[in-house]
Design a protein around this motif. Structure first.
Motif, PDB file in Angstrom:
ATOM      1  N   GLU A  28       0.829  -1.210   0.000  1.00  0.00           N
ATOM      2  CA  GLU A  28       0.000   0.000   0.000  1.00  0.00           C
ATOM      3  C   GLU A  28       0.857   1.250   0.000  1.00  0.00           C
ATOM      4  O   GLU A  28       0.451   2.297  -0.514  1.00  0.00           O
ATOM      5  CB  GLU A  28      -0.915  -0.015   1.233  1.00  0.00           C
ATOM      6  CG  GLU A  28      -1.984   1.061   1.246  1.00  0.00           C
ATOM      7  CD  GLU A  28      -3.070   0.812   0.211  1.00  0.00           C
ATOM      8  OE1 GLU A  28      -3.778   1.783  -0.131  1.00  0.00           O
ATOM      9  OE2 GLU A  28      -3.216  -0.338  -0.257  1.00  0.00           O
ATOM     10  N   GLN A  29       2.077   1.127   0.540  1.00  0.00           N
ATOM     11  CA  GLN A  29       2.991   2.260   0.602  1.00  0.00           C
ATOM     12  C   GLN A  29       4.027   2.229  -0.518  1.00  0.00           C
ATOM     13  O   GLN A  29       5.017   2.957  -0.482  1.00  0.00           O
ATOM     14  CB  GLN A  29       3.670   2.298   1.968  1.00  0.00           C
ATOM     15  CG  GLN A  29       2.670   2.517   3.110  1.00  0.00           C
ATOM     16  CD  GLN A  29       3.295   2.401   4.479  1.00  0.00           C
ATOM     17  OE1 GLN A  29       4.092   1.506   4.738  1.00  0.00           O
ATOM     18  NE2 GLN A  29       2.952   3.322   5.367  1.00  0.00           N
ATOM     19  N   GLY A  30       3.805   1.367  -1.516  1.00  0.00           N
ATOM     20  CA  GLY A  30       4.649   1.350  -2.704  1.00  0.00           C
ATOM     21  C   GLY A  30       5.798   0.359  -2.673  1.00  0.00           C
ATOM     22  O   GLY A  30       6.548   0.260  -3.652  1.00  0.00           O
ATOM     23  N   GLY A  31       5.975  -0.371  -1.598  1.00  0.00           N
ATOM     24  CA  GLY A  31       7.068  -1.334  -1.524  1.00  0.00           C
ATOM     25  C   GLY A  31       6.649  -2.703  -2.009  1.00  0.00           C
ATOM     26  O   GLY A  31       5.483  -2.948  -2.329  1.00  0.00           O
ATOM     27  N   ARG A  32       7.624  -3.609  -2.085  1.00  0.00           N
ATOM     28  CA  ARG A  32       7.334  -4.966  -2.531  1.00  0.00           C
ATOM     29  C   ARG A  32       8.009  -5.972  -1.611  1.00  0.00           C
ATOM     30  O   ARG A  32       9.056  -5.708  -1.040  1.00  0.00           O
ATOM     31  CB  ARG A  32       7.806  -5.157  -3.974  1.00  0.00           C
ATOM     32  CG  ARG A  32       6.932  -4.434  -4.987  1.00  0.00           C
ATOM     33  CD  ARG A  32       7.434  -4.633  -6.396  1.00  0.00           C
ATOM     34  NE  ARG A  32       8.684  -3.891  -6.630  1.00  0.00           N
ATOM     35  CZ  ARG A  32       9.366  -3.920  -7.769  1.00  0.00           C
ATOM     36  NH1 ARG A  32       8.948  -4.688  -8.744  1.00  0.00           N
ATOM     37  NH2 ARG A  32      10.455  -3.202  -7.919  1.00  0.00           N
ATOM     38  N   THR A  33       7.405  -7.143  -1.516  1.00  0.00           N
ATOM     39  CA  THR A  33       7.968  -8.197  -0.672  1.00  0.00           C
ATOM     40  C   THR A  33       7.823  -9.542  -1.365  1.00  0.00           C
ATOM     41  O   THR A  33       6.953  -9.724  -2.227  1.00  0.00           O
ATOM     42  CB  THR A  33       7.231  -8.291   0.683  1.00  0.00           C
ATOM     43  OG1 THR A  33       5.850  -8.533   0.439  1.00  0.00           O
ATOM     44  CG2 THR A  33       7.392  -7.030   1.502  1.00  0.00           C
ATOM     45  N   LYS A  34       8.682 -10.461  -0.978  1.00  0.00           N
ATOM     46  CA  LYS A  34       8.527 -11.864  -1.368  1.00  0.00           C
ATOM     47  C   LYS A  34       8.692 -12.713  -0.115  1.00  0.00           C
ATOM     48  O   LYS A  34       9.501 -12.408   0.751  1.00  0.00           O
ATOM     49  CB  LYS A  34       9.545 -12.265  -2.431  1.00  0.00           C
ATOM     50  CG  LYS A  34       9.204 -11.729  -3.816  1.00  0.00           C
ATOM     51  CD  LYS A  34      10.011 -12.405  -4.893  1.00  0.00           C
ATOM     52  CE  LYS A  34       9.580 -11.913  -6.283  1.00  0.00           C
ATOM     53  NZ  LYS A  34      10.344 -12.572  -7.371  1.00  0.00           N
ATOM     54  N   ARG A  35       7.902 -13.759  -0.074  1.00  0.00           N
ATOM     55  CA  ARG A  35       7.859 -14.599   1.128  1.00  0.00           C
ATOM     56  C   ARG A  35       8.537 -15.934   0.876  1.00  0.00           C
ATOM     57  O   ARG A  35       8.422 -16.505  -0.217  1.00  0.00           O
ATOM     58  CB  ARG A  35       6.389 -14.825   1.495  1.00  0.00           C
ATOM     59  CG  ARG A  35       6.162 -15.661   2.728  1.00  0.00           C
ATOM     60  CD  ARG A  35       4.700 -15.535   3.098  1.00  0.00           C
ATOM     61  NE  ARG A  35       4.101 -16.813   3.443  1.00  0.00           N
ATOM     62  CZ  ARG A  35       2.797 -16.992   3.577  1.00  0.00           C
ATOM     63  NH1 ARG A  35       1.971 -15.988   3.353  1.00  0.00           N
ATOM     64  NH2 ARG A  35       2.315 -18.162   3.917  1.00  0.00           N
ATOM     65  N   SER A  36       9.244 -16.429   1.894  1.00  0.00           N
ATOM     66  CA  SER A  36       9.909 -17.728   1.809  1.00  0.00           C
ATOM     67  C   SER A  36       9.643 -18.492   3.096  1.00  0.00           C
ATOM     68  O   SER A  36       9.709 -17.920   4.186  1.00  0.00           O
ATOM     69  CB  SER A  36      11.415 -17.544   1.601  1.00  0.00           C
ATOM     70  OG  SER A  36      12.077 -18.801   1.532  1.00  0.00           O
TER      71      SER A  36
END
Length: 214
Positions: A28-36
């Motif tokens: 929502e704040q423009g960042g990105r994530t990936k989960r492991s």
């Protein structure tokens, strides 16, 4: 919207749900994530807005079950990759802070164990120990959600008010018994800590080698 508090809702989420909430707020704040995930441990590789590579790795442990050795290894791995290491827990904040502090306390901050004690004790407040990673708790996650304007959405999504049934009570009793048995078995097994360390090394190595651009 229910009158239940956001912090109350967050404290009942499992690791997968906490990871989802974190990722949604960050997006929502423009960042990105990936989960492991591996062997029940959840990690998030986090990139800020406009960045292609992760600048932070978040280890999500809702029960604050991490120990000093694995925290130390996690910190070393993050440092070697030039990223910020963060532990995120919605569990016992005091326990989590002490575990992290014990992992990095200097000799003069520790008291030698008594004859009937296995481990040293912390002589100072955990906040006084210089640590190379960040510990985030329910309050930090709550602030992130509020900043993203998602408070009502998270509460509406995850709050399911109900009265515990007799079966719920029995399940809780069984779970406590299993936890006690597991703790006893764990204390007699010297390989548990090594397995946890290997899990962290494998996950972080895979995250950085296979991550690629977002």
């Amino acid at each position: 919207m229910s009158d239940v508090s956001l912090s109350s809702v967050l404290s009942f989420l499992d690791a997968a749900e906490v990871a989802t909430v974190f990722r949604t707020a960050h997006a929502e704040q423009g960042g990105r994530t990936k989960r492991s995930e591996r062997d029940g441990r959840t990690f998030l590789f986090v990139a800020e807005q406009g960045e292609d590579q992760p600048s932070e790795v978040v280890w999500v442990d809702v029960e604050a079950e991490f120990d000093e050795r694995t925290v130390d290894v996690f910190a070393e791995r993050c440092e070697s990759q030039g990223v910020t290491g963060t532990l995120l827990t919605t569990g016992d904040e005091d326990q989590a802070a002490e575990t992290v502090a014990m992992a990095f306390a200097t000799e003069d901050q520790l008291e030698e164990p008594e004859e009937d004690e296995a481990d040293p004790r912390l002589l100072v407040d955990p906040a006084e120990v210089d640590v190379p990673i960040t510990l985030e708790t329910v309050a930090d996650l709550e602030a992130k959600i509020e900043s993203a304007g998602l408070t009502e959405a998270v509460i509406d999504e995850y709050h399911e008010p109900h009265q515990p049934t007799f079966e719920d009570v029995l399940d809780e009793v069984d779970a406590e018994g299993s936890a006690t048995a597991s703790a006893t078995q764990e204390s007699s097994s010297g390989g548990f800590g090594l397995v946890a360390i290997l899990v962290i090394l494998v996950v972080l190595a895979a995250g950085f080698v296979l991550f690629g651009p977002f």
